[in-house]
Design an enzyme around this catalytic site. Structure first.
Site, short mmCIF file in Angstrom:
data_model
loop_
_atom_site.label_atom_id
_atom_site.label_comp_id
_atom_site.label_asym_id
_atom_site.label_seq_id
_atom_site.Cartn_x
_atom_site.Cartn_y
_atom_site.Cartn_z
N GLN A 242 2.16 -6.12 -2.96
CA GLN A 242 2.50 -6.29 -1.65
C GLN A 242 3.82 -5.51 -1.38
O GLN A 242 4.12 -4.56 -2.04
CB GLN A 242 2.41 -7.60 -0.95
CG GLN A 242 1.21 -8.21 -0.75
CD GLN A 242 0.60 -8.82 -2.22
OE1 GLN A 242 1.58 -9.71 -3.00
NE2 GLN A 242 -0.43 -8.61 -2.64
N LYS B 53 2.24 2.21 -5.00
CA LYS B 53 2.89 1.55 -6.20
C LYS B 53 2.30 1.61 -7.35
O LYS B 53 2.88 1.65 -8.64
CB LYS B 53 3.27 0.00 -5.99
CG LYS B 53 4.09 -0.51 -4.91
CD LYS B 53 4.32 -1.96 -4.98
CE LYS B 53 3.23 -2.70 -4.27
NZ LYS B 53 2.79 -2.27 -3.14
N ASP C 22 0.75 -1.24 -0.07
CA ASP C 22 0.10 0.00 0.09
C ASP C 22 0.89 1.33 0.00
O ASP C 22 0.18 2.37 0.62
CB ASP C 22 -0.88 0.14 1.28
CG ASP C 22 -1.59 -1.17 1.28
OD1 ASP C 22 -2.14 -1.70 0.38
OD2 ASP C 22 -1.98 -1.65 2.49
N GLY D 253 -4.31 -4.59 -3.90
CA GLY D 253 -5.23 -3.36 -4.48
C GLY D 253 -4.43 -2.10 -4.83
O GLY D 253 -3.70 -1.57 -4.17
N HIS D 254 -4.49 -1.80 -6.06
CA HIS D 254 -3.65 -0.81 -6.57
C HIS D 254 -4.79 0.32 -7.29
O HIS D 254 -5.57 0.04 -8.22
CB HIS D 254 -2.81 -1.28 -7.64
CG HIS D 254 -1.67 -2.16 -7.41
ND1 HIS D 254 -1.01 -2.82 -7.99
CD2 HIS D 254 -1.05 -2.40 -6.21
CE1 HIS D 254 0.04 -3.53 -7.64
NE2 HIS D 254 -0.02 -3.35 -5.98
P1 IMP Z 1 -2.58 -12.71 2.17
O1 IMP Z 1 -1.57 -12.11 1.17
O2 IMP Z 1 -3.95 -12.36 1.86
O3 IMP Z 1 -2.35 -13.87 2.43
O4 IMP Z 1 -2.36 -11.77 3.43
C1 IMP Z 1 -1.12 -11.94 4.33
C2 IMP Z 1 -0.76 -10.53 5.00
O5 IMP Z 1 -0.52 -9.58 3.97
C3 IMP Z 1 -1.93 -9.72 5.59
O6 IMP Z 1 -1.02 -9.17 6.57
C4 IMP Z 1 -2.39 -8.78 4.57
O7 IMP Z 1 -3.11 -7.83 5.25
C5 IMP Z 1 -1.24 -8.49 3.69
N1 IMP Z 1 -1.52 -8.10 2.34
C6 IMP Z 1 -1.70 -8.88 1.62
N2 IMP Z 1 -1.65 -8.19 0.14
C7 IMP Z 1 -1.48 -6.83 0.64
C8 IMP Z 1 -1.53 -5.52 0.00
O8 IMP Z 1 -1.80 -5.69 -1.19
N3 IMP Z 1 -1.19 -4.54 0.68
C9 IMP Z 1 -1.18 -4.54 1.94
N4 IMP Z 1 -1.21 -5.79 2.68
C10 IMP Z 1 -1.33 -6.61 1.84
#
Ligand code: IMP
Length: 423
Positions: free
Chosen positions: A221, A15, A12, A39-40
């Site tokens: 991420q 990017k 977040d 989420g972009h």
């Molecule tokens: P997962 O990727 O859904 O398995 O989540 C694992 C961890 O990564 C959690 O803490 C999510 O909140 C975090 N996370 C996954 N995708 C994003 C993103 O695009 N932005 C911020 N945090 C993310």
């Protein structure tokens, strides 16, 4: 010049905006890891576009956009995203998906949701999009790839191996419903139709022909969520680091010239896990409200804190960052004081950590060592040239460069494409 855009913190960081900017000069844009957990958000001419899987470079209409082998794709989400773009009049004819990308099946999201909602200890706070379970199956060699959807024989053979294992786990470990082969075959037929216009069996030709052009690798991420280097186990299940671009795209590491680390002028995190500079006070709330820090994918309020140079130096190292794009600097426009964490102190024995301690279970004993900077108390959202930034802002940026050992080459002062200063 071929560049990788990498989140330098916990995701977040903005990017999408930086990718969108750099995509102007690119011929091919490749998303290399993650799935619809990302989420972009990109704002163009006051219109907001939200992306989860598709490279935002698609908005230009004249660039090849490729979703690489390192990604995991939830078909219905992909379909929804493509249809949304088509509805908005965006040309998606140059969107291509690797046949080697992994498919997120309904049982993956079910397991993710089940584990997240029933966990009493060690909750990760995932996006519940089935990311972890999809990667788990990929590495356990019982996953489905997009190419499997187009060979009845392959699919049937694979399902005969996968389903007995899956069903046993679904029923006995999670108490969830099993899947019949017919059910999965029916789903796969639907998925085959969804991907058909986009699956790129000629991806080797695409990569070959683009070798001498300009390539942009789009990470999702952030470094601190990397499965190998992040705050494990509070991480995602892929490799957002710069190196992930090589494995997830199909090109080797030598194709990469620059790794742009995108960082906010402060830090945010969603989900569980350590966060040494987190502010559970008025200042944290102020950052959240001014910066509008709520998740794009889940809507969750993000945890907020001061800029952490300890994790950022670590991100520069393991992420392979060669330059920084600093976003949301304007959020501090009305702050009297801005703090930066330069080291951690162990409250048990006073030990100072200048390097990032990777055992996250002892982070509860750490407190940030801060230095303080004077705010600039003026609106920088319309500034186009670096030299026109207020002196205190330039001082702050120069200090961050000194702490990180890499230049800040892009400064973002608002959500719009235009609100970007190139140094
Ligand atoms: P997962 O990727 O859904 O398995 O989540 C694992 C961890 O990564 C959690 O803490 C999510 O909140 C975090 N996370 C996954 N995708 C994003 C993103 O695009 N932005 C911020 N945090 C993310």
């Amino acid at each position: 010049m071929n560049k990788v855009v990498v989140g330098a913190q916990w995701g977040d960081e903005g990017k999408a905006k930086i990718t969108d900017l750099l995509a102007q000069d690119a011929d091919l844009i490749i998303r290399y890891q993650g799935g619809c957990n990302a989420g972009h958000t990109v704002v163009v001419d006051n219109k907001t576009f939200k992306f989860h899987l598709i490279p935002s470079g698609i908005l230009y209409g004249n660039k090849d956009c490729f979703i690489g082998a390192g990604t995991v794709i939830l078909p219905e989400y992909f379909e929804e995203e493509v249809n949304g773009l088509i509805k908005d009049g965006i040309d998606v004819s140059r969107l291509k998906v690797s046949p080697l990308a992994s498919i997120t099946m309904p049982y993956h999201t079910e397991v993710d949701g089940f584990v997240e909602s029933t966990a009493t200890k060690g909750k990760i706070g995932t996006t519940k999009k089935g990311i972890g379970p999809t990667y788990t199956d990929k590495y356990a060699r019982i996953g489905l790839k997009i190419q499997d959807l187009y060979s009845k024989e392959t699919l049937s053979e694979k399902l005969d191996v996968i389903l007995p294992i899956k069903n046993k786990t679904l029923e006995q470990v999670y108490g969830l419903k099993p899947y019949s082969k017919e059910q999965v075959l029916e789903l796969c037929e639907k998925y085959a139709k969804i991907f058909e216009p986009y699956v790129c069996f000629e991806w080797q030709d695409l990569l070959e022909k683009s070798k001498d052009k300009t390539i942009l690798f789009e990470g999702a991420q952030g470094v601190m969520l990397d499965v190998d280097y992040g705050t494990y186990p509070f991480v995602t299940s892929s490799n957002p680091i710069g190196g992930g671009a090589a494995t997830g795209s199909g090109y080797g590491p030598k194709i990469i010239d620059e790794v742009v680390g995108v960082a906010k002028a402060y830090v945010t995190r969603v989900g569980e896990g350590p966060f040494v500079t987190e502010l559970n006070d008025e200042i944290g709330n102020k950052i959240r409200e001014i910066g509008y820090e709520y998740g794009v994918t889940t809507g969750r309020p993000r945890r907020c804190g001061w800029f952490d140079a300890v994790t950022m130096r670590y991100a520069v190292l393991v992420g392979g960052l060669t330059t920084i794009a600093l976003t949301k600097v304007d959020v501090f426009d009305q702050f009297d004081e801005i703090k930066v964490c330069t080291a951690y102190k162990d409250t048990r024995n006073g030990k100072i950590y200048n390097s990032y301690p990777t055992d996250v279970y002892m982070h509860k004993y750490l407190e940030p060592v801060y230095e303080s900077h004077q705010g600039w108390k003026s609106n920088i959202t319309g500034i186009k040239n670096y030299n026109e930034l207020p002196e205190n802002c330039k001082k702050y940026l120069a200090r961050l460069e000194e702490l990180l050992g890499v230049p800040i080459s892009i400064v973002s002062v608002g959500p719009d494409r235009e609100q970007t200063i190139i140094k």
